[in-house]
Design a protein around this motif. Structure first.
Motif, PDB file in Angstrom:
ATOM      1  N   ALA A 199       0.831  -1.209   0.000  1.00 26.98           N
ATOM      2  CA  ALA A 199       0.000   0.000   0.000  1.00 26.98           C
ATOM      3  C   ALA A 199       0.865   1.259   0.000  1.00 26.98           C
ATOM      4  CB  ALA A 199      -0.925  -0.011   1.215  1.00 26.98           C
ATOM      5  N   GLU A 200       1.900   1.262   0.828  1.00 25.75           N
ATOM      6  CA  GLU A 200       2.790   2.423   0.876  1.00 25.75           C
ATOM      7  C   GLU A 200       3.514   2.609  -0.456  1.00 25.75           C
ATOM      8  OE1 GLU A 200       2.570  -0.002   3.007  1.00 25.75           O
ATOM      9  OE2 GLU A 200       2.629   0.702   5.096  1.00 25.75           O
ATOM     10  N   ALA A 201       3.953   1.493  -1.048  1.00 27.22           N
ATOM     11  CA  ALA A 201       4.649   1.560  -2.333  1.00 27.22           C
ATOM     12  C   ALA A 201       3.731   2.092  -3.425  1.00 27.22           C
ATOM     13  CB  ALA A 201       5.169   0.174  -2.713  1.00 27.22           C
ATOM     14  N   GLU A 202       2.501   1.611  -3.429  1.00 27.15           N
ATOM     15  CA  GLU A 202       1.550   2.079  -4.441  1.00 27.15           C
ATOM     16  C   GLU A 202       1.305   3.570  -4.321  1.00 27.15           C
ATOM     17  OE1 GLU A 202      -3.178   1.674  -5.585  1.00 27.15           O
ATOM     18  OE2 GLU A 202      -2.245   0.055  -4.422  1.00 27.15           O
ATOM     19  N   ALA A 203       1.146   4.072  -3.101  1.00 32.90           N
ATOM     20  CA  ALA A 203       0.894   5.501  -2.909  1.00 32.90           C
ATOM     21  C   ALA A 203       2.065   6.341  -3.423  1.00 32.90           C
ATOM     22  CB  ALA A 203       0.649   5.792  -1.430  1.00 32.90           C
ATOM     23  N   LEU A 204       3.275   5.907  -3.133  1.00 31.76           N
ATOM     24  CA  LEU A 204       4.450   6.647  -3.595  1.00 31.76           C
ATOM     25  C   LEU A 204       4.573   6.607  -5.107  1.00 31.76           C
ATOM     26  CD1 LEU A 204       7.429   5.930  -1.156  1.00 31.76           C
ATOM     27  CD2 LEU A 204       6.426   8.139  -1.736  1.00 31.76           C
ATOM     28  N   LEU A 205       4.295   5.450  -5.698  1.00 29.54           N
ATOM     29  CA  LEU A 205       4.406   5.324  -7.152  1.00 29.54           C
ATOM     30  C   LEU A 205       3.340   6.138  -7.871  1.00 29.54           C
ATOM     31  CD1 LEU A 205       5.358   1.561  -7.424  1.00 29.54           C
ATOM     32  CD2 LEU A 205       6.741   3.490  -8.204  1.00 29.54           C
ATOM     33  N   ARG A 206       2.152   6.217  -7.311  1.00 29.99           N
ATOM     34  CA  ARG A 206       1.123   7.071  -7.913  1.00 29.99           C
ATOM     35  C   ARG A 206       1.558   8.538  -7.851  1.00 29.99           C
ATOM     36  NH1 ARG A 206      -3.364   4.558  -9.468  1.00 29.99           N
ATOM     37  NH2 ARG A 206      -3.948   2.550  -8.522  1.00 29.99           N
ATOM     38  N   GLN A 207       2.160   8.915  -6.735  1.00 33.32           N
ATOM     39  CA  GLN A 207       2.673  10.282  -6.606  1.00 33.32           C
ATOM     40  C   GLN A 207       3.774  10.533  -7.629  1.00 33.32           C
ATOM     41  OE1 GLN A 207       4.112  11.160  -2.649  1.00 33.32           O
ATOM     42  NE2 GLN A 207       5.134  13.041  -3.299  1.00 33.32           N
ATOM     43  N   ALA A 208       4.684   9.574  -7.766  1.00 31.46           N
ATOM     44  CA  ALA A 208       5.796   9.727  -8.708  1.00 31.46           C
ATOM     45  C   ALA A 208       5.303   9.788 -10.145  1.00 31.46           C
ATOM     46  CB  ALA A 208       6.778   8.573  -8.539  1.00 31.46           C
ATOM     47  N   ALA A 209       4.347   8.928 -10.490  1.00 27.69           N
ATOM     48  CA  ALA A 209       3.855   8.870 -11.868  1.00 27.69           C
ATOM     49  C   ALA A 209       3.138  10.151 -12.275  1.00 27.69           C
ATOM     50  CB  ALA A 209       2.925   7.668 -12.038  1.00 27.69           C
ATOM     51  N   ALA A 210       2.619  10.899 -11.311  1.00 26.38           N
ATOM     52  CA  ALA A 210       1.895  12.132 -11.608  1.00 26.38           C
ATOM     53  C   ALA A 210       2.815  13.340 -11.745  1.00 26.38           C
ATOM     54  CB  ALA A 210       0.859  12.398 -10.518  1.00 26.38           C
ATOM     55  N   LEU A 211       4.096  13.174 -11.450  1.00 26.01           N
ATOM     56  CA  LEU A 211       5.030  14.298 -11.477  1.00 26.01           C
ATOM     57  C   LEU A 211       5.589  14.541 -12.877  1.00 26.01           C
ATOM     58  CD1 LEU A 211       7.057  13.542  -8.229  1.00 26.01           C
ATOM     59  CD2 LEU A 211       5.565  15.518  -8.605  1.00 26.01           C
ATOM     60  N   PRO A 212       5.914  15.788 -13.197  1.00 26.03           N
ATOM     61  CA  PRO A 212       6.609  16.061 -14.456  1.00 26.03           C
ATOM     62  C   PRO A 212       7.938  15.304 -14.478  1.00 26.03           C
ATOM     63  CG  PRO A 212       5.834  18.101 -13.446  1.00 26.03           C
ATOM     64  CD  PRO A 212       5.646  17.018 -12.428  1.00 26.03           C
TER      65      PRO A 212
END
Length: 278
Positions: A199-212
């Motif tokens: 769950a923690e990994a998914e949240a971070l990856l969603r944040q990363a994927a949304a970044l320029p």
């Protein structure tokens, strides 16, 4: 969470340009990397390439780029730019032992040069010897405490050395220094995922994927985490954004098998390559 396959880095390891840290099986097994051509002895009157010529070298194909920097380093073995260019080119070709040897020669000439120390850490990671990457990464961090690349590489070196507590500290330092860097966030996410914190990994990856600046690797890491949780429809949708149909099919088959293994237990993430670590 188990059977997490990865490419890194970070260890863009891609010269000094940004790159994401890890991906799973996005291409078939490759043949052994081509060897860089040996540089011919430079004539006594040989001149160094101009700044413009050196800038253009980045657009050459990998073999030509390695030959270019080998010639420059042969003309002047004390030229740090040429030596670093050669080490990066060799690493990009998969010639990891040669890359490590090239940058180790530079470390003798310039033991306190941050770029040399960072490249030495990348080279050790690329050859799967992260234990030997700890010291240069730590030294770079001491010399340049505000540079996120040092803890970024240090975290991966600690992981390879199986020193997880120190790895987590380094990951968090890198995130603190570069909170909007997709590669840094992705690295920490994959560290967490390999330790069962999906769950923690998914949240971070969603944040990363949304970044320029987020790359396909970041999105495919997210697809990997979703797939390993059995959320195949979401994983497939992400995979199709960046990959051709055959690779998507291969990855989905891998994920179905891996998710079953994860359910039964298992461990760890593998370090197939750190060629993208920056």
């Amino acid at each position: 969470m188990s059977v997490l396959a990865a490419t890194a880095l970070a260890l863009g390891l891609v010269g000094a340009s940004p790159a994401a840290a890890f991906s799973f099986r996005t291409k078939p097994q490759e043949a052994a990397p081509p060897e860089a051509p040996a540089a011919e002895p430079a004539p006594a009157t040989a001149r160094k390439a101009s700044s413009q010529e050196r800038a253009l070298a980045g657009g050459l194909d990998p073999l030509a780029r390695a030959a270019f920097w080998a010639r420059e380093a042969n003309i002047d073995p004390t030229d740090l730019e040429a030596g670093l260019g050669l080490a990066r080119a060799l690493r990009g070709l998969g010639q990891t032992e040669e890359a490590a040897a090239a940058v180790q020669r530079l470390a003798v000439l310039a033991p306190d040069n941050v770029e040399v120390l960072l490249e030495l850490a990348r080279a050790q990671l690329a050859r799967g010897q992260g234990f030997y990457g700890v010291a240069p990464a730590l030294q770079a961090q001491t010399l340049a405490p505000g540079d996120w690349r040092a803890p970024f590489l240090l975290a991966m070196a600690y992981e390879q050395a199986q020193r997880d507590v120190e790895a987590l500290t380094a990951h968090r330092r890198a995130v603190q220094l570069a909170p909007d860097n997709p590669a840094v966030l992705s690295n920490l996410a994959m560290f967490q995922a390999a330790r069962g914190q999906a769950a923690e990994a998914e949240a971070l990856l969603r944040q990363a994927a949304a970044l320029p600046g987020a790359t396909a690797v970041t999105r495919q890491n997210l697809a990997l985490i979703l797939g390993l949780q059995g959320r195949m429809a979401e994983a497939e949708a992400l995979a199709r954004q960046d990959l051709p149909p055959q690779l998507v099919a291969n990855n989905l088959a891998y994920l179905r098998s891996a998710s079953q293994t994860a359910t039964a237990g298992g461990a760890g993430r593998s370090w197939d390559s750190v060629g993208s670590v920056q």
